[in-house]
Design an enzyme around this catalytic site. Structure first.
Site, PDB file in Angstrom:
ATOM      1  N   ASP A   1      47.933  11.808  14.386  1.00 62.23           N
ATOM      2  CA  ASP A   1      48.951  12.332  15.300  1.00 62.23           C
ATOM      3  C   ASP A   1      50.299  12.092  14.642  1.00 62.23           C
ATOM      4  OD1 ASP A   1      50.812  12.755  17.484  1.00 62.23           O
ATOM      5  OD2 ASP A   1      49.080  12.599  18.822  1.00 62.23           O
TER       6      ASP A   1
ATOM      7  N   ARG B   1      50.953   8.155  31.374  1.00 61.82           N
ATOM      8  CA  ARG B   1      49.551   8.569  31.316  1.00 61.82           C
ATOM      9  C   ARG B   1      48.869   8.184  30.002  1.00 61.82           C
ATOM     10  NH1 ARG B   1      53.143  12.001  30.011  1.00 61.82           N
ATOM     11  NH2 ARG B   1      52.857  13.605  28.437  1.00 61.82           N
TER      12      ARG B   1
ATOM     13  N   ASP C   1      47.531  19.709  22.366  1.00 58.96           N
ATOM     14  CA  ASP C   1      48.283  20.280  23.481  1.00 58.96           C
ATOM     15  C   ASP C   1      48.737  21.708  23.221  1.00 58.96           C
ATOM     16  OD1 ASP C   1      50.163  19.872  21.549  1.00 58.96           O
ATOM     17  OD2 ASP C   1      51.486  18.588  22.748  1.00 58.96           O
ATOM     18  N   ASN C   2      48.157  22.359  22.205  1.00 64.65           N
ATOM     19  CA  ASN C   2      48.531  23.751  21.958  1.00 64.65           C
ATOM     20  C   ASN C   2      47.328  24.526  21.431  1.00 64.65           C
ATOM     21  OD1 ASN C   2      48.922  24.199  18.758  1.00 64.65           O
ATOM     22  ND2 ASN C   2      49.531  22.102  19.308  1.00 64.65           N
TER      23      ASN C   2
ATOM     24  N   ALA D   1      47.584  11.739  25.681  1.00 57.87           N
ATOM     25  CA  ALA D   1      46.888  11.296  26.890  1.00 57.87           C
ATOM     26  C   ALA D   1      45.372  11.366  26.722  1.00 57.87           C
ATOM     27  CB  ALA D   1      47.341  12.145  28.079  1.00 57.87           C
TER      28      ALA D   1
ATOM     29  N   CYS E   1      65.153  43.514  29.292  1.00 56.15           N
ATOM     30  CA  CYS E   1      66.302  44.032  30.044  1.00 56.15           C
ATOM     31  C   CYS E   1      66.521  43.266  31.344  1.00 56.15           C
ATOM     32  CB  CYS E   1      66.117  45.521  30.326  1.00 56.15           C
ATOM     33  SG  CYS E   1      66.434  46.538  28.875  1.00 56.15           S
TER      34      CYS E   1
ATOM     35  N   LYS F   1      52.214   7.149  17.322  1.00 55.31           N
ATOM     36  CA  LYS F   1      51.148   7.106  18.314  1.00 55.31           C
ATOM     37  C   LYS F   1      49.812   6.660  17.721  1.00 55.31           C
ATOM     38  CE  LYS F   1      52.791  10.504  21.693  1.00 55.31           C
ATOM     39  NZ  LYS F   1      52.500  11.773  22.382  1.00 55.31           N
TER      40      LYS F   1
END
Length: 933
Positions: A442, A453, A514-515, A417, A570, A466
């Site tokens: 990419d 988007r 994006d990370n 995007a 837990c 992309k």
């Protein structure tokens, strides 16, 4: 939604990321809205693009003018062959390709009152002040929502009038707070006491509802009740419905209310309010905009601002600012249009949906920092039109900057995007349109959910790469841009591709990632090679921009967000109390059944060191890993579809019946002292399997198919045949056992160390598939399993279930996204790019930014300066220095020092380390500045 805007179900595959921002109800209100956008220059087409991607019922684009050279500097759907053609008619054909669910038409007639009544929202761009008054007053009287947007050079304007009866259903879009109740008194008013494990977060004036209250059941499902907070509280979302009264355009023009975009420019909105009126007055008088950087235009423009009817808006006119408005008024910049266009499109969505708080009522923005730092006056000749596609940009910055932009070599990491928006702006600005180059990489392929988007892609592009597709798309927008697409992941494994020579040849890097890990890696590379880095990101309506300049600003890695709050193990294993817990448990189930065992089994059979590594794992992990491998290779290895169904049925029995019964056996409903099942610990109940229960069958079908795929066995979706197989399966009777240890805290779990299980002998069992979780493919059974597994566990603990849409968001850790925020953020990024290319070197010239379009809220600040360290070092050997100061590699200095003899005139070298990212642990500093003492 069906094609052409007809009422139908929302296409979640297309709108999934936007739905997580707006929600289904807001989207449904949008799909019945008809929007008119007048003016198809760069700003108008930007707004239209974002609104069409958003998914309204219809968009009508209006313009009575024809394409000119200066339009091409920001109107990305006009080509050079379109010059002289109507802008609306040309743009309509290309805008219609963005979203098949939205009807897009062109209109070239006059905006009569009868015509305006067809629309719920009217947007005016590139309109005269008289037209704004006329249309504004009519729309206000008829309840039609009005948005006025305009840009001139480095200045932008936005106005909203949503009428006197605008209802905002959700002012912020934030998730409502929730808290677990321990006690409610029956007093009037009653006192609600929450559990002490965390602050409840509510404050006086908030509205709350109640669920699962025992005893006072009349509270369950009640209408929102206003509360008074008796303890400490933190901010909470606005009430669910608020009225938002707005004045008409004419009334607001005389008594404006401003939304601040930059608190460092507190007095700027009032000045710009006058400046834009002066532009309109000049244009009305001369039938044109002022000549770029013409000194002749100064006096008339200032005189118009000094008229009694306008000067009362400010205490004192800033004549220097008004002159600059006059100098650049004829400019048309893609980054400014992207920013204002993103904001305006978000306001259109607010008007259609009632989602988020509208602007009240005027917003002004300027980017004067983009001009030369030394306040150099450009000449009229430098900025005169050249009959080229960059005339709108040349009018502001002149031809020298345009030449510099054409020579830039930039590395764009990511073509999603943000990457698509960056490439569009790069093409409009003329970046790499000369001897330069844009390299975009990419490794991802295009998916359907991207189309909402990532506007450079079309449905026919799905499954294509992309980077290549995006590069081809922007070449259509500007054939002169030199762009190359790569399909590489950035990281240590591609440093042979992106090596020293590659980075040394770059002028800068733009991240569209994006990370965080990839961002930090690229940050380290840019620091090492001393390259500017443009960093940005979005989260729904929130967005941020950070610029990193070598030796001037801190790096991206210098500051980090706090880690995400994790769920105690837990709680996941035995004591969930929220749907988030069951979804995370289901996601762990998926990994533990269909990803980790195949990976471990393959390594066990092929890697001699697998056992050695496994035995070094902490706690009970060695036993758990080996037990899982043993089952997958020996005891649970299937040979037919029936075996897979049998495995799924027995696993269902273990997870949703047997384990729950064992848990209740270990911890009965009451124990000595306070009841064990109280507070955040919900008391579970075991489930009984039934082939007539759809959720039970969903689980078996998904689990059996995934298990079959793991071993290369053909699966099935025939539920009738599945029932027949299930009826033949004999499920062992389970009896709870004594002495089974169940940990009630993470500390107990960490202290445990189980003994190793059985020895695994070689098996002929072969795995065919190792699953990587993919939530966007509705045919792979991944989300089917997650939804069923989570909701079954939620039923165990009486937790309200989650639908597939919400489950996908949480389990897939999806980042909500919307085109409006992306466009606005990228506009700001490209303004910083202009500063870098011009060679700005003052910290105050650059702007880091944060925005939340939902509120709306904006915050801009100077970047934090790079830390500087001084280190004095005396050497026994010397280095021959030809000039000082200078910048050379420290390793080169050390090498030369070791080979030379100490000169009598050199006593010491003083190094001033000016690095973006330097810590005490750093051994090798790539570059330093030094002086001689």
């Amino acid at each position: 939604m069906a094609k052409n805007g007809n009422d139908a179900e929302i296409d979640e595959g297309l709108y999934s990321r936007q739905l997580y921002v707006l929600g289904h109800e807001a989207m449904k209100r949008m799909q019945i809205s008809n929007v008119l956008i007048s003016g198809m220059r760069g700003l108008g087409v930007e707004i239209a693009k974002n609104v069409i991607l958003g998914g309204v019922k219809s968009v009508t684009v209006h313009d009575q003018g024809v394409a000119e050279w200066r339009d091409l500097s920001s109107q990305f759907y006009l080509r050079e062959e379109d010059l002289g053609k109507n802008r609306a008619e040309v743009s309509q054909l290309r805008l219609a390709e963005l979203n098949n669910y939205v009807s897009v038409t062109a209109y070239t007639g006059a905006l009569t009152e009868d015509y305006l009544t067809k629309f719920q929202v009217v947007v005016l761009t590139n309109s005269s002040l008289d037209e704004q008054h006329q249309v504004g007053d009519f729309c206000h009287s008829k309840g039609i929502k009005l948005i006025v947007a305009d840009t001139h050079g480095l200045f932008g304007q936005l106005f909203c009038d949503f009428g006197e009866d605008m209802v905002v259903y959700d002012a912020t879009g934030e998730q409502p707070l929730s808290a677990m109740i321990s006690m409610i008194t029956k007093d009037n008013p009653g006192v609600v006491t929450c559990l002490d494990e965390a602050r409840h977060g509510f404050e006086s004036g908030d509205f709350v509802t109640f669920t699962e209250v025992q005893g006072m059941t009349e509270l369950n499902g009640c209408q929102p009740v206003e509360i008074k907070a008796l303890g400490k509280a933190s901010p909470h979302p606005h009430p669910p419905c608020v009225s938002h009264l707005q004045k008409s355009f004419s009334s607001s023009m005389a008594e404006p209310e401003f939304v601040m975009t930059d608190f460092a420019k507190f007095d700027r909105p009032g000045q710009l309010h006058l400046g834009f009126q002066a532009i309109h007055a000049f244009q009305k008088k001369h039938n044109r905009l002022s000549t770029p950087w013409s000194k002749v235009c100064d006096c008339p423009t200032i005189t118009l601002c000094l008229q009694p009817c306008t000067v009362s808006a400010v205490e004192q006119l800033d004549e220097s600012l008004i002159r600059k408005i006059s100098y650049v008024a004829a400019g048309d910049l893609a980054p400014i249009n992207a920013f204002i266009g993103g904001l305006a499109a978000q306001e259109v969505m607010k008007a259609c949906s009632g989602k988020f708080m509208p602007i009240k009522q005027w917003l002004y923005y300027d980017a004067l920092e983009c001009l030369a730092e030394e306040d150099v006056m450009l000449t009229e000749e430098e900025c005169a039109p050249k009959n080229c596609r960059y005339d709108g940009q040349i009018a502001v910055f002149g031809t020298k900057l345009q030449d510099l932009l054409g020579k830039q070599r930039y590395f764009l990491v990511g073509a999603g995007a943000i990457g698509c928006e960056l490439l569009k702006n790069f093409a409009m600005m003329g970046l790499a349109s000369g001897d330069g180059e844009v390299i975009v990489t990419d490794m991802d392929t295009i998916e359907k959910s991207n189309l909402n988007r990532q506007f450079l892609f079309r449905p026919s592009d799905v499954t294509k790469m992309k980077s290549d597709t995006a590069a081809a798309a922007v070449k259509q927008m500007n054939p002169h841009i030199r762009i190359t697409g790569h399909q590489n992941r950035v990281g240590p494994d591609t440093e042979r591709v992106y090596d020293d020579d590659f980075f040394e040849s770059l002028d800068g890097v733009a991240n569209a990632l994006d990370n965080v890990d990839a961002r930090m890696y690229m940050d380290r590379r840019c620091v090492y090679y001393r390259k500017p880095l443009l960093e940005s990101g979005t989260l729904g309506t929130k967005g941020n921009v950070q610029v990193v300049i070598p030796f001037l600003t801190e790096s991206y890695s210098s500051s980090q967000d706090p880690p995400e709050k994790s769920i105690p193990i837990c709680t996941l294993k035995n004591f969930p109390n929220a749907i988030e817990h069951t979804l995370q448990w289901a996601r762990d189930e998926f990994e533990g059944l269909f990803k980790q065992p195949p990976e471990n089994a393959v390594q066990y059979l092929t890697d001699p060191k697998f056992m050695e590594r496994t035995l070094k794992l902490p706690g009970a992990q060695p036993a758990e890993v080996l037990e899982a491998v043993y089952k997958s290779l020996v005891t649970d290895c299937p040979h037919s579809w029936a075996d897979c169904v049998s495995w799924a049925r027995n696993h269902w029995q273990c997870q949703y019946s047997n384990n729950i019964r064992q848990l209740l056996h270990n911890f009965p409903l009451t124990s000595t002292g306070a009841p064990f099942w109280s507070g955040p610990k919900r008391c579970p109940h075991a489930l009984d399997f039934s082939t007539s229960n759809e959720l039970h069958m969903d689980y078996i079908l998904a689990a059996a198919n995934l298990y079959a795929q793991s071993y290369g066995i053909p699966g099935s979706t025939d539920r009738v045949a599945l029932v027949k197989i299930l009826q033949e399966i004999k499920v062992p009777v389970f009896t709870p056992r004594s002495g089974v240890k169940i940990h009630v805290s993470d500390q107990e779990l960490q202290n445990s160390n189980s003994s190793l299980g059985k020895t695994i002998t070689n098996s002929s069992c072969v795995y065919y598939s190792v699953f990587m979780f993919e939530q966007d493919d509705d045919t792979n059974f991944h989300m089917d399993f997650i939804v069923a597994a989570s909701n079954l566990r939620a039923e165990n603990y009486d937790i309200p279930p989650a639908d597939r849409h919400k489950s996908k968001l949480i389990a897939g850790k999806i980042i909500p996204a919307i085109a409006t925020t992306t466009a606005a953020v990228v506009g700001l990024v490209c303004l910083e790019l202009i500063k870098i290319v011009q060679g700005h070197n003052k910290l105050e010239s650059f702007k880091n930014g944060f925005m939340n379009l939902a509120l709306p809220f904006f915050a801009f600040s100077e970047p934090i300066a790079a830390p500087k360290h001084k280190v004095s070092v005396c050497f026994i050997s010397s280095l021959e220095i030809k000039s000082s100061p200078m910048t050379i590699p420290m390793t080169e200095i050390v090498t030369k020092v070791s080979k030379k003899k100490l000169g009598k005139h050199v006593k010491a070298l003083v190094f001033e380390l000016c690095c973006n990212d330097l810590s005490d642990e750093d051994v090798e500093v790539p570059y330093v500045r030094y002086t001689i003492r």
